[in-house]
Design a protein around this motif. Sequence first.
Motif, PDB file in Angstrom:
ATOM      1  N   GLY A 253      30.758  39.097  24.177  1.00  0.00           N
ATOM      2  CA  GLY A 253      31.064  40.517  24.295  1.00  0.00           C
ATOM      3  C   GLY A 253      29.834  41.390  24.402  1.00  0.00           C
ATOM      4  O   GLY A 253      29.864  42.568  24.013  1.00  0.00           O
ATOM      5  N   SER A 254      28.738  40.846  24.948  1.00  0.00           N
ATOM      6  CA  SER A 254      27.500  41.632  25.067  1.00  0.00           C
ATOM      7  C   SER A 254      27.636  42.776  26.065  1.00  0.00           C
ATOM      8  O   SER A 254      26.853  43.742  26.013  1.00  0.00           O
ATOM      9  CB  SER A 254      26.343  40.715  25.468  1.00  0.00           C
ATOM     10  OG  SER A 254      26.641  40.066  26.704  1.00  0.00           O
ATOM     11  N   GLU A 255      28.621  42.696  26.975  1.00  0.00           N
ATOM     12  CA  GLU A 255      28.782  43.765  27.957  1.00  0.00           C
ATOM     13  C   GLU A 255      29.292  45.055  27.333  1.00  0.00           C
ATOM     14  O   GLU A 255      29.207  46.128  27.955  1.00  0.00           O
ATOM     15  CB  GLU A 255      29.742  43.324  29.072  1.00  0.00           C
ATOM     16  CG  GLU A 255      31.160  43.039  28.620  1.00  0.00           C
ATOM     17  CD  GLU A 255      31.328  41.620  28.087  1.00  0.00           C
ATOM     18  OE1 GLU A 255      32.485  41.263  27.744  1.00  0.00           O
ATOM     19  OE2 GLU A 255      30.331  40.887  28.020  1.00  0.00           O
ATOM     20  N   HIS A 256      29.806  45.000  26.094  1.00  0.00           N
ATOM     21  CA  HIS A 256      30.298  46.212  25.426  1.00  0.00           C
ATOM     22  C   HIS A 256      29.188  46.986  24.720  1.00  0.00           C
ATOM     23  O   HIS A 256      29.441  48.087  24.226  1.00  0.00           O
ATOM     24  CB  HIS A 256      31.391  45.847  24.424  1.00  0.00           C
ATOM     25  CG  HIS A 256      32.573  45.164  25.044  1.00  0.00           C
ATOM     26  ND1 HIS A 256      33.468  45.817  25.860  1.00  0.00           N
ATOM     27  CD2 HIS A 256      33.003  43.866  24.989  1.00  0.00           C
ATOM     28  CE1 HIS A 256      34.406  44.969  26.270  1.00  0.00           C
ATOM     29  NE2 HIS A 256      34.147  43.775  25.741  1.00  0.00           N
ATOM     30  N   ILE A 257      27.995  46.427  24.620  1.00  0.00           N
ATOM     31  CA  ILE A 257      26.883  47.119  23.970  1.00  0.00           C
ATOM     32  C   ILE A 257      26.207  48.016  25.008  1.00  0.00           C
ATOM     33  O   ILE A 257      25.522  47.534  25.915  1.00  0.00           O
ATOM     34  CB  ILE A 257      25.887  46.109  23.372  1.00  0.00           C
ATOM     35  CG1 ILE A 257      26.588  45.229  22.335  1.00  0.00           C
ATOM     36  CG2 ILE A 257      24.701  46.828  22.749  1.00  0.00           C
ATOM     37  CD1 ILE A 257      27.094  45.959  21.128  1.00  0.00           C
ATOM     38  N   LYS A 258      26.384  49.321  24.867  1.00  0.00           N
ATOM     39  CA  LYS A 258      25.834  50.284  25.819  1.00  0.00           C
ATOM     40  C   LYS A 258      24.974  51.341  25.132  1.00  0.00           C
ATOM     41  O   LYS A 258      24.641  52.356  25.742  1.00  0.00           O
ATOM     42  CB  LYS A 258      26.971  50.962  26.600  1.00  0.00           C
ATOM     43  CG  LYS A 258      27.871  49.988  27.347  1.00  0.00           C
ATOM     44  CD  LYS A 258      28.938  50.676  28.150  1.00  0.00           C
ATOM     45  CE  LYS A 258      29.892  49.694  28.817  1.00  0.00           C
ATOM     46  NZ  LYS A 258      29.210  48.763  29.733  1.00  0.00           N
ATOM     47  N   TRP A 259      24.632  51.138  23.860  1.00  0.00           N
ATOM     48  CA  TRP A 259      23.802  52.083  23.124  1.00  0.00           C
ATOM     49  C   TRP A 259      22.866  51.270  22.227  1.00  0.00           C
ATOM     50  O   TRP A 259      23.142  50.121  21.890  1.00  0.00           O
ATOM     51  CB  TRP A 259      24.666  53.033  22.292  1.00  0.00           C
ATOM     52  CG  TRP A 259      25.653  52.315  21.429  1.00  0.00           C
ATOM     53  CD1 TRP A 259      25.449  51.844  20.185  1.00  0.00           C
ATOM     54  CD2 TRP A 259      26.981  51.955  21.787  1.00  0.00           C
ATOM     55  NE1 TRP A 259      26.563  51.205  19.722  1.00  0.00           N
ATOM     56  CE2 TRP A 259      27.526  51.267  20.686  1.00  0.00           C
ATOM     57  CE3 TRP A 259      27.770  52.143  22.930  1.00  0.00           C
ATOM     58  CZ2 TRP A 259      28.817  50.761  20.693  1.00  0.00           C
ATOM     59  CZ3 TRP A 259      29.050  51.647  22.935  1.00  0.00           C
ATOM     60  CH2 TRP A 259      29.583  50.966  21.825  1.00  0.00           C
ATOM     61  N   PRO A 260      21.745  51.822  21.863  1.00  0.00           N
ATOM     62  CA  PRO A 260      20.768  51.063  21.062  1.00  0.00           C
ATOM     63  C   PRO A 260      21.261  50.849  19.628  1.00  0.00           C
ATOM     64  O   PRO A 260      21.719  51.791  18.961  1.00  0.00           O
ATOM     65  CB  PRO A 260      19.511  51.932  21.106  1.00  0.00           C
ATOM     66  CG  PRO A 260      20.001  53.302  21.381  1.00  0.00           C
ATOM     67  CD  PRO A 260      21.227  53.160  22.238  1.00  0.00           C
ATOM     68  N   ILE A 261      21.181  49.631  19.160  1.00  0.00           N
ATOM     69  CA  ILE A 261      21.511  49.273  17.776  1.00  0.00           C
ATOM     70  C   ILE A 261      20.384  48.408  17.227  1.00  0.00           C
ATOM     71  O   ILE A 261      19.679  47.726  17.975  1.00  0.00           O
ATOM     72  CB  ILE A 261      22.859  48.542  17.675  1.00  0.00           C
ATOM     73  CG1 ILE A 261      22.869  47.282  18.548  1.00  0.00           C
ATOM     74  CG2 ILE A 261      24.013  49.458  18.007  1.00  0.00           C
ATOM     75  CD1 ILE A 261      24.123  46.453  18.417  1.00  0.00           C
ATOM     76  N   HIS A 262      20.238  48.439  15.913  1.00  0.00           N
ATOM     77  CA  HIS A 262      19.186  47.680  15.237  1.00  0.00           C
ATOM     78  C   HIS A 262      19.863  46.772  14.199  1.00  0.00           C
ATOM     79  O   HIS A 262      20.658  47.255  13.371  1.00  0.00           O
ATOM     80  CB  HIS A 262      18.179  48.621  14.572  1.00  0.00           C
ATOM     81  CG  HIS A 262      17.539  49.577  15.532  1.00  0.00           C
ATOM     82  ND1 HIS A 262      16.471  49.246  16.325  1.00  0.00           N
ATOM     83  CD2 HIS A 262      17.843  50.886  15.832  1.00  0.00           C
ATOM     84  CE1 HIS A 262      16.117  50.281  17.072  1.00  0.00           C
ATOM     85  NE2 HIS A 262      16.942  51.301  16.790  1.00  0.00           N
TER      86      HIS A 262
END
Length: 293
Positions: free
Chosen positions: A197-206
């Motif tokens: 589900g990496s395509e759902h990451i659209k903002w920076p997270i740490h």
Amino acid sequence: MWRRRLSLLSDLPFPIRRPLPVTRPPSISIAPLARARKPPPPTAATAPMESSFTPFGIFRSLYSGMAMGSSPATASLLSLNDLRDNKGARQKKKRKGRGIGSGKGKTAGRGHKGQKARGKRKFGFEGGQTPLRRRLPRRGFKNRFSLTFQPVGLGKIAKLINAGKIDSSELITMKTLKDTGAIGKQIEDGIRLMGRGSEHIKWPIHLEVSRVTVRAKAAVEAAGGSVRKVHYNKLGLRALLKPEWFAKKGRLLPRPARPPPKQRDRVDGIGRLPAPTKPIPSTTEEKDATAAA
């Protein structure tokens, strides 16, 4: 002779009463129980009375039907004084060494002399021959230094962020993932971040996790975030996930443990305690901004 005796009795001054005949009580004959016969069919006079619907009539008819189908033998089984255990349910204790009359006296069933007639033997001992545990071959081995990590995908983290359960502006630690239900409660050695589900990451997270795959790290860094692999031992992981346990016991949080030599090249640093909320700055600009704040 008899006449003489009778004459003597007749000369007595008081009369002799004859004994009354003994009467036996009449014998009572007990007739065998017979099954109840069916009641006669209703006549014209009794038909309107039986046709009326009353609950007492229903109970009476049911009880009479049960009584007609029951026998004296069946009725005796329902009494409390006939309750018994099943045959063989209760067995008497075997008493050994209490005389020859019991059949288990003197040697108590062990026989005369020999190894089996004496004390205990080692478990698995087979009289001197090679026991079964040594006859069977060994297959494989169990690595004592293996680590088990619980996987979690980026798609689940993105779903929790969209639901408002995780704040993407703060650092996402293993405690954050546990508290929000991203993983189960049983965490053995840490968490492995997967790229599902990496395509759902659209903002920076740490994030700070134990292990991360190449695909997941590339997806997070492409969105402007960062992933840091940290090391926690068993005690440090408990202090990270359950700090209230140490407060309840009146203990201080342990110091973060350094990774062993064989794991130093697999992690980026030592885990921080208690759970951090801000990521460690990696660039010079981030370090200057952190120092100015």
